[in-house]
Design a protein around this motif. Sequence first.
Motif, PDB file in Angstrom:
ATOM      1  N   GLU A  89      65.195  56.323   3.673  1.00 37.23           N
ATOM      2  CA  GLU A  89      65.094  55.366   4.787  1.00 37.23           C
ATOM      3  C   GLU A  89      63.654  54.986   5.117  1.00 37.23           C
ATOM      4  N   ASP A  90      62.680  55.614   4.496  1.00 32.90           N
ATOM      5  CA  ASP A  90      61.283  55.204   4.658  1.00 32.90           C
ATOM      6  C   ASP A  90      60.931  54.034   3.736  1.00 32.90           C
ATOM      7  N   THR A  91      61.854  53.659   2.873  1.00 29.20           N
ATOM      8  CA  THR A  91      61.615  52.544   1.959  1.00 29.20           C
ATOM      9  C   THR A  91      61.377  51.259   2.743  1.00 29.20           C
ATOM     10  N   ALA A  92      60.248  50.618   2.475  1.00 29.91           N
ATOM     11  CA  ALA A  92      59.864  49.402   3.207  1.00 29.91           C
ATOM     12  C   ALA A  92      58.542  48.887   2.651  1.00 29.91           C
ATOM     13  N   VAL A  93      58.182  47.699   3.093  1.00 27.32           N
ATOM     14  CA  VAL A  93      56.813  47.222   2.902  1.00 27.32           C
ATOM     15  C   VAL A  93      56.003  47.705   4.095  1.00 27.32           C
ATOM     16  N   TYR A  94      54.899  48.352   3.820  1.00 28.32           N
ATOM     17  CA  TYR A  94      54.042  48.894   4.864  1.00 28.32           C
ATOM     18  C   TYR A  94      52.822  48.003   5.067  1.00 28.32           C
ATOM     19  N   TYR A  95      52.548  47.715   6.339  1.00 31.61           N
ATOM     20  CA  TYR A  95      51.445  46.837   6.710  1.00 31.61           C
ATOM     21  C   TYR A  95      50.464  47.565   7.619  1.00 31.61           C
ATOM     22  N   CYS A  96      49.191  47.371   7.378  1.00 34.19           N
ATOM     23  CA  CYS A  96      48.216  47.823   8.364  1.00 34.19           C
ATOM     24  C   CYS A  96      47.838  46.637   9.250  1.00 34.19           C
ATOM     25  N   ALA A  97      47.400  46.946  10.452  1.00 35.45           N
ATOM     26  CA  ALA A  97      47.098  45.914  11.430  1.00 35.45           C
ATOM     27  C   ALA A  97      45.946  46.353  12.319  1.00 35.45           C
ATOM     28  N   ALA A  98      45.178  45.381  12.777  1.00 29.43           N
ATOM     29  CA  ALA A  98      44.018  45.644  13.616  1.00 29.43           C
ATOM     30  C   ALA A  98      44.232  45.096  15.019  1.00 29.43           C
ATOM     31  N   ASP A  99      43.992  45.940  16.017  1.00 30.14           N
ATOM     32  CA  ASP A  99      44.048  45.524  17.427  1.00 30.14           C
ATOM     33  C   ASP A  99      42.620  45.289  17.898  1.00 30.14           C
ATOM     34  N   VAL A 100      42.100  44.120  17.637  1.00 29.82           N
ATOM     35  CA  VAL A 100      40.705  43.802  17.938  1.00 29.82           C
ATOM     36  C   VAL A 100      40.511  43.477  19.404  1.00 29.82           C
ATOM     37  N   ASN A 101      41.468  42.793  19.990  1.00 23.79           N
ATOM     38  CA  ASN A 101      41.325  42.333  21.368  1.00 23.79           C
ATOM     39  C   ASN A 101      41.885  43.305  22.387  1.00 23.79           C
ATOM     40  N   TYR A 102      42.301  44.458  21.963  1.00 22.05           N
ATOM     41  CA  TYR A 102      42.844  45.515  22.813  1.00 22.05           C
ATOM     42  C   TYR A 102      43.900  44.982  23.766  1.00 22.05           C
ATOM     43  N   SER A 103      45.108  44.977  23.300  1.00 24.58           N
ATOM     44  CA  SER A 103      46.215  44.437  24.070  1.00 24.58           C
ATOM     45  C   SER A 103      46.634  45.331  25.223  1.00 24.58           C
ATOM     46  N   GLY A 104      46.291  46.609  25.182  1.00 25.17           N
ATOM     47  CA  GLY A 104      46.702  47.538  26.222  1.00 25.17           C
ATOM     48  C   GLY A 104      47.972  48.294  25.893  1.00 25.17           C
ATOM     49  N   SER A 105      48.671  47.841  24.868  1.00 22.46           N
ATOM     50  CA  SER A 105      49.836  48.583  24.381  1.00 22.46           C
ATOM     51  C   SER A 105      49.714  48.657  22.862  1.00 22.46           C
ATOM     52  N   TYR A 106      50.665  49.266  22.202  1.00 23.22           N
ATOM     53  CA  TYR A 106      50.478  49.496  20.773  1.00 23.22           C
ATOM     54  C   TYR A 106      51.742  49.407  19.946  1.00 23.22           C
ATOM     55  N   TYR A 107      52.878  49.194  20.583  1.00 25.91           N
ATOM     56  CA  TYR A 107      54.155  49.377  19.902  1.00 25.91           C
ATOM     57  C   TYR A 107      54.684  48.117  19.227  1.00 25.91           C
ATOM     58  N   TYR A 108      54.203  46.973  19.660  1.00 30.20           N
ATOM     59  CA  TYR A 108      54.773  45.709  19.203  1.00 30.20           C
ATOM     60  C   TYR A 108      53.821  44.970  18.264  1.00 30.20           C
ATOM     61  N   THR A 109      54.401  44.145  17.404  1.00 29.80           N
ATOM     62  CA  THR A 109      53.564  43.387  16.478  1.00 29.80           C
ATOM     63  C   THR A 109      52.606  42.464  17.218  1.00 29.80           C
ATOM     64  N   LYS A 110      53.007  41.965  18.371  1.00 29.58           N
ATOM     65  CA  LYS A 110      52.148  41.059  19.147  1.00 29.58           C
ATOM     66  C   LYS A 110      50.906  41.740  19.689  1.00 29.58           C
TER      67      LYS A 110
END
Length: 125
Positions: A89-110
């Motif tokens: 179930e870990d099978t997937a495409v894995y993406y790294c992402a940068a939070d440059v503008n510091y959204s204040g949360s961390y769980y969502y793609t936005k």
Amino acid sequence: QVQLVESGGGLVQAGGSLRLSCAASGRTFSRYAMGWFRQAPGKEREFVARVSSSGRYTYYADSVKGRFTISRDNAKNTVYLQMNSLKPEDTAVYYCAADVNYSGSYYYTKDYDYWGQGTQVTVSS
């Protein structure tokens, strides 16, 4: 602008391990948090892990807690995802992402401003 390039994906048997890497360029790496997400076929992209800009604080999805470890090397502008005890179930495409503008949360793609192209992880049973 931030450019992100993932590597390290592949095919592994259940119970095995992989280490993903994500190399960043374009801005001062040590000034922003980084995250890993994954997307399985037919499913939405989901949060996996996050590390603070210093590397001091980490956060994990319940589904990977105790099996995955996120870390970063600010001298190398690289974030890692060590994945142990892998499951099909870990099978997937894995993406790294940068939070440059510091959204204040961390769980969502936005919450993230820049994304890599993804690397495929396939776990066979």
